[in-house]
Design a protein around this motif. Structure first.
Motif, PDB file in Angstrom:
ATOM      1  N   ASP A 131      64.033 -20.108 120.838  1.00  0.00           N
ATOM      2  CA  ASP A 131      66.377 -20.025 121.412  1.00  0.00           C
ATOM      3  C   ASP A 131      66.116 -19.582 122.319  1.00  0.00           C
ATOM      4  OD1 ASP A 131      66.987 -22.160 119.798  1.00  0.00           O
ATOM      5  OD2 ASP A 131      67.340 -20.970 117.967  1.00  0.00           O
ATOM      6  N   MET A 132      65.411 -18.386 121.815  1.00  0.00           N
ATOM      7  CA  MET A 132      65.191 -16.622 122.726  1.00  0.00           C
ATOM      8  C   MET A 132      65.056 -17.140 124.462  1.00  0.00           C
ATOM      9  SD  MET A 132      63.903 -14.175 120.441  1.00  0.00           S
ATOM     10  CE  MET A 132      64.153 -12.474 121.819  1.00  0.00           C
ATOM     11  N   LEU A 133      63.803 -18.053 124.005  1.00  0.00           N
ATOM     12  CA  LEU A 133      63.228 -18.305 125.874  1.00  0.00           C
ATOM     13  C   LEU A 133      64.472 -19.459 126.533  1.00  0.00           C
ATOM     14  CD1 LEU A 133      59.957 -19.052 124.333  1.00  0.00           C
ATOM     15  CD2 LEU A 133      60.615 -17.837 125.397  1.00  0.00           C
ATOM     16  N   ASP A 134      65.031 -20.500 125.600  1.00  0.00           N
ATOM     17  CA  ASP A 134      65.821 -21.405 126.073  1.00  0.00           C
ATOM     18  C   ASP A 134      66.599 -20.749 126.804  1.00  0.00           C
ATOM     19  OD1 ASP A 134      64.030 -23.622 125.427  1.00  0.00           O
ATOM     20  OD2 ASP A 134      65.262 -23.994 123.692  1.00  0.00           O
ATOM     21  N   ALA A 135      67.608 -19.481 126.334  1.00  0.00           N
ATOM     22  CA  ALA A 135      68.497 -18.685 126.452  1.00  0.00           C
ATOM     23  C   ALA A 135      68.410 -18.085 127.790  1.00  0.00           C
ATOM     24  CB  ALA A 135      69.003 -17.553 125.424  1.00  0.00           C
ATOM     25  N   GLY A 136      66.879 -17.876 128.445  1.00  0.00           N
ATOM     26  CA  GLY A 136      66.496 -16.992 129.375  1.00  0.00           C
ATOM     27  C   GLY A 136      66.152 -15.898 129.877  1.00  0.00           C
ATOM     28  N   ASP A 137      66.157 -15.087 128.476  1.00  0.00           N
ATOM     29  CA  ASP A 137      66.580 -13.509 128.266  1.00  0.00           C
ATOM     30  C   ASP A 137      65.622 -13.641 126.610  1.00  0.00           C
ATOM     31  OD1 ASP A 137      67.243 -11.292 129.634  1.00  0.00           O
ATOM     32  OD2 ASP A 137      68.838 -10.601 127.889  1.00  0.00           O
ATOM     33  N   ALA A 138      64.439 -13.606 127.189  1.00  0.00           N
ATOM     34  CA  ALA A 138      63.601 -13.657 125.031  1.00  0.00           C
ATOM     35  C   ALA A 138      63.057 -11.721 125.785  1.00  0.00           C
ATOM     36  CB  ALA A 138      62.615 -14.298 125.846  1.00  0.00           C
ATOM     37  N   ARG A 139      64.018 -11.200 125.150  1.00  0.00           N
ATOM     38  CA  ARG A 139      63.075 -10.208 125.426  1.00  0.00           C
ATOM     39  C   ARG A 139      62.161  -9.854 124.191  1.00  0.00           C
ATOM     40  NH1 ARG A 139      63.730  -6.902 130.821  1.00  0.00           N
ATOM     41  NH2 ARG A 139      66.020  -9.569 131.180  1.00  0.00           N
ATOM     42  N   LEU A 140      61.272  -8.576 124.347  1.00  0.00           N
ATOM     43  CA  LEU A 140      60.029  -8.348 123.596  1.00  0.00           C
ATOM     44  C   LEU A 140      61.358  -7.168 122.774  1.00  0.00           C
ATOM     45  CD1 LEU A 140      57.209  -6.669 125.405  1.00  0.00           C
ATOM     46  CD2 LEU A 140      57.176  -8.857 123.725  1.00  0.00           C
ATOM     47  N   PRO A 141      61.259  -7.325 121.158  1.00  0.00           N
ATOM     48  CA  PRO A 141      62.134  -6.878 120.178  1.00  0.00           C
ATOM     49  C   PRO A 141      61.795  -5.467 119.926  1.00  0.00           C
ATOM     50  CG  PRO A 141      60.420  -8.722 118.769  1.00  0.00           C
ATOM     51  CD  PRO A 141      60.336  -8.632 120.333  1.00  0.00           C
ATOM     52  N   HIS A 142      63.067  -5.022 118.918  1.00  0.00           N
ATOM     53  CA  HIS A 142      62.123  -4.165 118.437  1.00  0.00           C
ATOM     54  C   HIS A 142      61.424  -3.294 117.737  1.00  0.00           C
ATOM     55  CE1 HIS A 142      63.338   0.697 117.867  1.00  0.00           C
ATOM     56  NE2 HIS A 142      63.324   0.784 116.232  1.00  0.00           N
ATOM     57  N   ALA A 143      60.978  -4.433 116.159  1.00  0.00           N
ATOM     58  CA  ALA A 143      59.922  -4.619 116.258  1.00  0.00           C
ATOM     59  C   ALA A 143      58.631  -4.191 116.703  1.00  0.00           C
ATOM     60  CB  ALA A 143      59.205  -6.330 115.103  1.00  0.00           C
ATOM     61  N   LEU A 144      58.099  -4.196 117.740  1.00  0.00           N
ATOM     62  CA  LEU A 144      57.001  -4.393 118.361  1.00  0.00           C
ATOM     63  C   LEU A 144      56.760  -2.751 118.507  1.00  0.00           C
ATOM     64  CD1 LEU A 144      54.578  -5.345 119.646  1.00  0.00           C
ATOM     65  CD2 LEU A 144      55.909  -5.152 121.535  1.00  0.00           C
ATOM     66  N   VAL A 145      57.926  -1.570 118.883  1.00  0.00           N
ATOM     67  CA  VAL A 145      58.233  -0.211 118.522  1.00  0.00           C
ATOM     68  C   VAL A 145      57.489  -0.301 117.242  1.00  0.00           C
ATOM     69  CG1 VAL A 145      59.196   1.469 118.884  1.00  0.00           C
ATOM     70  CG2 VAL A 145      59.655  -0.168 120.430  1.00  0.00           C
ATOM     71  N   LYS A 146      58.317  -0.488 116.018  1.00  0.00           N
ATOM     72  CA  LYS A 146      57.988  -0.668 115.075  1.00  0.00           C
ATOM     73  C   LYS A 146      56.486  -0.464 114.538  1.00  0.00           C
ATOM     74  CE  LYS A 146      62.473  -0.666 112.679  1.00  0.00           C
ATOM     75  NZ  LYS A 146      62.871  -1.968 111.763  1.00  0.00           N
ATOM     76  N   GLN A 147      55.722  -1.511 115.344  1.00  0.00           N
ATOM     77  CA  GLN A 147      54.159  -1.507 114.902  1.00  0.00           C
ATOM     78  C   GLN A 147      53.812  -0.859 116.385  1.00  0.00           C
ATOM     79  OE1 GLN A 147      52.608  -5.344 116.299  1.00  0.00           O
ATOM     80  NE2 GLN A 147      54.459  -6.661 115.585  1.00  0.00           N
ATOM     81  N   LEU A 148      54.364  -0.071 116.824  1.00  0.00           N
ATOM     82  CA  LEU A 148      53.073   0.183 117.687  1.00  0.00           C
ATOM     83  C   LEU A 148      53.550   2.111 117.192  1.00  0.00           C
ATOM     84  CD1 LEU A 148      52.357   2.194 120.359  1.00  0.00           C
ATOM     85  CD2 LEU A 148      55.272   2.524 121.156  1.00  0.00           C
ATOM     86  N   LEU A 149      54.425   2.488 116.930  1.00  0.00           N
ATOM     87  CA  LEU A 149      54.797   4.016 116.278  1.00  0.00           C
ATOM     88  C   LEU A 149      54.169   3.944 114.546  1.00  0.00           C
ATOM     89  CD1 LEU A 149      58.613   4.802 116.384  1.00  0.00           C
ATOM     90  CD2 LEU A 149      56.198   5.537 117.480  1.00  0.00           C
ATOM     91  N   ALA A 150      53.732   3.040 113.749  1.00  0.00           N
ATOM     92  CA  ALA A 150      52.685   2.700 112.874  1.00  0.00           C
ATOM     93  C   ALA A 150      51.644   2.907 113.118  1.00  0.00           C
ATOM     94  CB  ALA A 150      53.479   1.375 111.891  1.00  0.00           C
ATOM     95  N   ASP A 151      50.933   1.734 114.147  1.00  0.00           N
ATOM     96  CA  ASP A 151      49.775   2.417 114.281  1.00  0.00           C
ATOM     97  C   ASP A 151      49.675   1.886 116.139  1.00  0.00           C
ATOM     98  OD1 ASP A 151      47.137   1.682 114.234  1.00  0.00           O
ATOM     99  OD2 ASP A 151      46.509  -0.741 114.070  1.00  0.00           O
ATOM    100  N   PRO A 152      49.264   3.453 116.245  1.00  0.00           N
ATOM    101  CA  PRO A 152      49.303   3.297 117.937  1.00  0.00           C
ATOM    102  C   PRO A 152      47.769   3.475 118.318  1.00  0.00           C
ATOM    103  CG  PRO A 152      49.856   5.943 117.024  1.00  0.00           C
ATOM    104  CD  PRO A 152      49.836   4.953 115.742  1.00  0.00           C
ATOM    105  N   ALA A 153      46.529   3.294 117.316  1.00  0.00           N
ATOM    106  CA  ALA A 153      45.492   2.999 117.983  1.00  0.00           C
ATOM    107  C   ALA A 153      45.089   1.853 119.082  1.00  0.00           C
ATOM    108  CB  ALA A 153      44.452   3.246 116.816  1.00  0.00           C
ATOM    109  N   PRO A 154      45.099   1.082 117.747  1.00  0.00           N
ATOM    110  CA  PRO A 154      44.740   0.383 119.489  1.00  0.00           C
ATOM    111  C   PRO A 154      45.853  -0.058 120.373  1.00  0.00           C
ATOM    112  CG  PRO A 154      45.990  -0.668 117.441  1.00  0.00           C
ATOM    113  CD  PRO A 154      45.695   0.782 117.114  1.00  0.00           C
TER     114      PRO A 154
END
Length: 255
Positions: free
Chosen positions: A128-151
């Motif tokens: 649905d996000m892709l079909d709407a034409g404005d699929a942005r990376l979600p805030h959940a990815l920020v949480k992934q980064l802050l939880a495990d920055p090593a990779p």
């Protein structure tokens, strides 16, 4: 003439400097082989995708820090009085190409896989996000980064190591500057991750239009907005061999 083993050299000087050199197989696989600019994929499609996206986003933070301009999240939220102002103040385009296969049906699935890895809950929401034409990376990815920055942080070190090889091979002065990890992480959280769009570009009528790198005029306000694709991951296939140019392309992943 005729001696294929003779040393090769430039036939004319490039006045614009090394950034305007043609970069092809001679650089990637021979002169700069030690810089590991091109690495093989693994047996894990998911791991390769995660690694490539992290590499792209960290590179975006480094480029943004060097530019001193508005990041993609800030620029896209602003309006400017003139087109020139929008061009001058916003960071230059930063692009990635993900080529899951030549088959069109695999492109949407590849984009969905990317969004699900980033934290979108299910495939239907991702589509649905892709079909709407404005699929942005979600805030959940920020949480992934802050939880495990090593990779993520490993890519800053890999870029530093690659830069040293390039400096030595091409006699570069001055050497490129790199921010510390805290600066990179802050830019990832505030600008790069929330400002990154995922777009499918192929011949399917539900796919996105061509990349948009020019500012647009807002008809309601009479103000100018920054280009839509300041930071975009394009999922595509053979259409990219037919005249489409991705500006600021720093990362490619071919499965």
């Amino acid at each position: 003439p005729g001696n294929l083993d003779a040393p090769r050299s430039s036939t004319y000087p490039e006045a614009a400097g090394i950034r305007s050199y043609y970069t092809g197989g001679e650089v990637f696989y021979r002169r700069a082989e030690a810089a590991k600019l091109c690495v093989p994929t693994t047996d894990s499609v998911q791991q390769d995708l995660a690694d490539a996206v992290r590499a792209f986003l960290v590179a975006g933070a480094i480029r943004l820090n060097r530019s001193g301009k508005l990041g993609p999240a800030s620029a896209l939220a602003m309006q400017f009085d003139t087109k020139e102002e929008a061009l001058t103040n916003a960071t230059s385009p930063h692009s990635m190409l993900y080529h899951p296969s030549a088959a069109i049906q695999h492109h949407f699935k590849g984009a969905e896989d990317l969004l699900i890895w980033a934290g979108i809950q299910d495939r239907a929401t991702a589509r649905d996000m892709l079909d709407a034409g404005d699929a942005r990376l979600p805030h959940a990815l920020v949480k992934q980064l802050l939880a495990d920055p090593a990779p993520w942080a490993q890519w800053l070190e890999k870029y530093r190591a690659s830069a040293r090889v390039i400096e030595e091979e091409f006699d570069l002065l001055p050497p490129p500057s790199f921010p510390d990890w805290q600066t990179v992480e802050d830019l990832l959280v505030r600008e790069v991750i929330p400002g990154t769009r995922i777009a499918v570009v192929n011949s399917d009528p539900n796919a996105d239009d061509r990349p948009a790198y020019a500012p647009t005029l807002d008809a309601e306000t009479g103000k100018w907005r920054a280009a839509r694709d300041l930071c975009t991951i394009f999922v595509s296939g053979n259409v990219m061999a037919r005249g489409l140019t991705l500006e600021g392309m720093t990362t490619t992943l071919f499965q």
